[in-house]
Design an enzyme around this catalytic site. Sequence first.
Site, mmCIF file in Angstrom:
data_model
loop_
_atom_site.group_PDB
_atom_site.id
_atom_site.type_symbol
_atom_site.label_atom_id
_atom_site.label_comp_id
_atom_site.label_asym_id
_atom_site.label_seq_id
_atom_site.Cartn_x
_atom_site.Cartn_y
_atom_site.Cartn_z
ATOM 1 N N VAL A 1 2.255 -19.532 2.154
ATOM 2 C CA VAL A 1 3.255 -19.870 3.186
ATOM 3 C C VAL A 1 2.619 -20.753 4.254
ATOM 4 O O VAL A 1 3.155 -21.814 4.613
ATOM 5 C CB VAL A 1 3.835 -18.580 3.835
ATOM 6 C CG1 VAL A 1 4.710 -18.930 5.039
ATOM 7 C CG2 VAL A 1 4.638 -17.775 2.821
ATOM 8 N N VAL A 2 1.455 -20.332 4.745
ATOM 9 C CA VAL A 2 0.813 -21.071 5.846
ATOM 10 C C VAL A 2 0.506 -22.503 5.425
ATOM 11 O O VAL A 2 0.875 -23.468 6.107
ATOM 12 C CB VAL A 2 -0.485 -20.350 6.310
ATOM 13 C CG1 VAL A 2 -1.275 -21.217 7.280
ATOM 14 C CG2 VAL A 2 -0.150 -19.010 6.946
ATOM 15 N N ARG B 1 4.310 0.912 9.463
ATOM 16 C CA ARG B 1 5.706 1.316 9.307
ATOM 17 C C ARG B 1 6.252 1.515 10.721
ATOM 18 O O ARG B 1 5.587 2.089 11.575
ATOM 19 C CB ARG B 1 5.805 2.594 8.486
ATOM 20 C CG ARG B 1 5.160 2.416 7.085
ATOM 21 C CD ARG B 1 5.641 3.458 6.114
ATOM 22 N NE ARG B 1 4.837 3.457 4.886
ATOM 23 C CZ ARG B 1 5.142 2.755 3.794
ATOM 24 N NH1 ARG B 1 6.200 1.984 3.780
ATOM 25 N NH2 ARG B 1 4.379 2.840 2.721
ATOM 26 N N GLY C 1 8.485 -4.715 1.401
ATOM 27 C CA GLY C 1 9.471 -4.053 0.536
ATOM 28 C C GLY C 1 10.844 -4.013 1.185
ATOM 29 O O GLY C 1 11.172 -4.826 2.061
ATOM 30 N N ASP D 1 5.489 -0.716 -5.925
ATOM 31 C CA ASP D 1 6.517 0.096 -6.596
ATOM 32 C C ASP D 1 7.522 -0.719 -7.411
ATOM 33 O O ASP D 1 8.251 -0.150 -8.217
ATOM 34 C CB ASP D 1 7.293 0.914 -5.555
ATOM 35 C CG ASP D 1 6.451 2.005 -4.940
ATOM 36 O OD1 ASP D 1 5.417 2.353 -5.544
ATOM 37 O OD2 ASP D 1 6.799 2.502 -3.856
ATOM 38 N N MET E 1 1.686 6.556 -8.127
ATOM 39 C CA MET E 1 2.568 6.349 -6.976
ATOM 40 C C MET E 1 4.002 6.067 -7.413
ATOM 41 O O MET E 1 4.255 5.668 -8.548
ATOM 42 C CB MET E 1 2.035 5.235 -6.102
ATOM 43 C CG MET E 1 1.016 5.755 -5.105
ATOM 44 S SD MET E 1 0.665 4.574 -3.812
ATOM 45 C CE MET E 1 -0.106 5.667 -2.625
ATOM 46 N N GLU F 1 1.894 9.766 -23.635
ATOM 47 C CA GLU F 1 2.808 10.503 -24.505
ATOM 48 C C GLU F 1 4.156 10.740 -23.819
ATOM 49 O O GLU F 1 5.194 10.783 -24.454
ATOM 50 C CB GLU F 1 2.186 11.854 -24.909
ATOM 51 C CG GLU F 1 1.295 11.800 -26.140
ATOM 52 C CD GLU F 1 0.012 11.003 -25.959
ATOM 53 O OE1 GLU F 1 -0.480 10.948 -24.815
ATOM 54 O OE2 GLU F 1 -0.506 10.433 -26.944
HETATM 55 O O1 F6P Z 1 3.830 1.175 -1.335
HETATM 56 C C1 F6P Z 1 4.735 2.105 -1.836
HETATM 57 C C2 F6P Z 1 4.145 3.447 -1.848
HETATM 58 O O2 F6P Z 1 2.941 3.269 -2.489
HETATM 59 C C3 F6P Z 1 4.871 4.608 -2.490
HETATM 60 O O3 F6P Z 1 4.810 4.686 -3.870
HETATM 61 C C4 F6P Z 1 4.214 5.770 -1.799
HETATM 62 O O4 F6P Z 1 4.904 6.954 -1.901
HETATM 63 C C5 F6P Z 1 4.136 5.267 -0.416
HETATM 64 O O5 F6P Z 1 3.931 3.879 -0.529
HETATM 65 C C6 F6P Z 1 3.136 5.930 0.465
HETATM 66 O O6 F6P Z 1 2.719 5.093 1.477
HETATM 67 P P1 F6P Z 1 2.296 5.499 2.960
HETATM 68 O O7 F6P Z 1 1.502 6.729 2.872
HETATM 69 O O8 F6P Z 1 1.537 4.319 3.419
HETATM 70 O O9 F6P Z 1 3.566 5.685 3.718
#
Ligand code: F6P
Length: 319
Positions: free
Chosen positions: A23-24, A72, A102, A127, A169, A187
């Site tokens: 992008v940059v 977050r 995401g 994910d 995950m 399996e």
């Molecule tokens: O990035 C997605 C993911 O890996 C999920 O599968 C997982 O549950 C979650 O992030 C956990 O992330 P965090 O602990 O950073 O909130």
Amino acid sequence: MKRIAIITSGGDAPGMNTALRSVVRKAINHKLEVYGIQRGYVGLLKEQIIPLDSRSVGGILNQGGTVLKTGRCSEIRTEKGIKKAVSILKKFKIEGLVAIGGDGSMRAAERISRHGICAVSIPASIDNDVYGTDETVGFDTAIDTAIDAVDKIRDTAASHERIFIVEVMGREHGFLAIAIGIAAGAEFVIIPEIKYDIKKICNELKNQVKKGKTSIIIIHAEGSGDVYDFAEKIQKAINMEVRVSSLGYIQRGGSPSARSRVLATLFGAHAVKLLRQGKNNRLVALRQGRVTDVPYSQVKGKEKKPDKDLYNLVKHLAI
Ligand code: F6P
């Protein structure tokens, strides 16, 4: 458009840095000024915004994580948070925003875009659970990382003639688990979207053992319930040693695979093209092998569903 900003937000994914570099540099090619927002939307609300040039993104293409850092942010989910973000972006004279992340990152970018700032999103998450794109940046790398681990676990499973349940995950979705199951020749795959019948699984396991299997690998996505409870049920039904191995955050890190790098680079260049064309509120996407984009209105509120054929293929090949 003169000035754009980039943000990485939500869980880090391998290839975020590659997308950032793309992008940059693509933007600089087109004489745009580029700013980086640090620490995701948390950093945006604290005005942690820095100018970026070609050198700022040198040597990062092959690094996992994000040099902009991420986080977050609950405040950005509120109307007050969005208004604050918009006024900060306007204060910095930012006219275009590229959000790399995401679902959550996309949602915030979409809301920001309603206030006179052109916003596009690059899907990046291990994910692969972003509706509208066949693949997210980082997914391929996470599969590689996990199968490397599962291959090693299989050595122990085979040597000790054990059942191994490998937790991968995927808090809400099983795309990663299915891909790992296919690539590692598991399996069974257990995913949050599809309810499993423990009796059926145990019966099938018994059949497989009868047919001569001496070790078993089950991939269990973290959102499918307590992996130790699951292991206990299997242990009670089958006369074999059962072990659990949880791969955890190892799947989020590491140098991006060739595929993640190429995808991230193409996505980054496409995002800049969209902003230059004044296209607002779009998701950059991979569809049927082509890099394209979709209006966010077609994506909003929709949930990507797992491919049942792929899910069943794991079982069909485990005979
Ligand atoms: O990035 C997605 C993911 O890996 C999920 O599968 C997982 O549950 C979650 O992030 C956990 O992330 P965090 O602990 O950073 O909130």
